[in-house]
Design an enzyme around this catalytic site. Sequence first.
Site, PDB file in Angstrom:
ATOM      1  N   ARG A  51       0.823  -1.205   0.000  1.00 42.68           N
ATOM      2  CA  ARG A  51       0.000   0.000   0.000  1.00 42.68           C
ATOM      3  C   ARG A  51       0.854   1.250   0.000  1.00 42.68           C
ATOM      4  NH1 ARG A  51      -2.443   1.124   4.204  1.00 42.68           N
ATOM      5  NH2 ARG A  51      -4.176   2.312   3.334  1.00 42.68           N
ATOM      6  N   LYS A 116       5.318  -7.741  11.886  1.00 45.90           N
ATOM      7  CA  LYS A 116       4.642  -8.007  10.612  1.00 45.90           C
ATOM      8  C   LYS A 116       5.137  -9.309   9.991  1.00 45.90           C
ATOM      9  CE  LYS A 116       3.519  -5.928   6.130  1.00 45.90           C
ATOM     10  NZ  LYS A 116       3.521  -4.686   5.320  1.00 45.90           N
ATOM     11  N   ARG A 252      -0.603   3.381  13.943  1.00 45.87           N
ATOM     12  CA  ARG A 252       0.480   3.076  14.877  1.00 45.87           C
ATOM     13  C   ARG A 252       0.060   3.458  16.285  1.00 45.87           C
ATOM     14  NH1 ARG A 252       3.805   7.623  16.173  1.00 45.87           N
ATOM     15  NH2 ARG A 252       3.354   9.460  14.922  1.00 45.87           N
TER      16      ARG A 252
END
Length: 259
Positions: A51, A116, A252
């Site tokens: 993205r 991640k 975040r």
Amino acid sequence: MAELGPLAARFAIEWVDSCASTNSSLMEHPPADDGKVHVLVAERQSAGRGRRGRQWQSWAEGSLTFSLLWRFAPGAPVPAGLSLVAGLAVARTIEQLGVLGVQLKWPNDVLVNGEKLAGILVELLPARDRSLSAVIGIGINLQLPPDAHIEHHAGVTDLMRALEHAPPSRPALLARLLAELQALLDTYALAGFPALRGAWEQRNAFAELPVRISGERDASDGICLGVDEDGALLLRTSDGVTRILAGDVSLRPLGGERT
């Protein structure tokens, strides 16, 4: 692919050594509608995309990167929350392997204990004279090379670390993931995202936590309340509850490192 068993007839899978981007390949040259779900897997992507124009890095044997073309029934509305459904499919597949601490970060990341593991990029094909279609790109880190140079490497993990042993072969993992994607996308096609919203919320990495949503020009701070029935993020601010739509935003924890 033998690993798919009886589901093999539903998919048309092409496995290539390299390409610029599996998403771009399917977007630019969509295969004919033959009733199958077309899947393009690449050993390497020279211009893999995430993205907001970010690069998605991949390594032969060290990652599983692929895209699939999913066609919706004629007249179906523009899909809402589709990237969340794809993320949920990845999360459930990883959990079935025995990984603990799997979380979902709105709108398109899969985390393990806050790091991640996988990312998703969903792009819609123009309908024109055909039914609405979506290209769903997925990248999963299997075993990062020791010399891999990754931005924000401290926030990245791989399946090898998560399992503490060698992950399944890529064909076996792909088969598991395609089976899960088919099941969830079939549910989604019948009942929309509301049918899967609760399962996504159970894995929401930032549920009830203070977060910052960063856009191109501004940022919003608030408490993450989860997602609504369209997959939009709900953010409680001093002005009330705001819906954050999928787009050029990042999420975040306030006061922490970007994830």
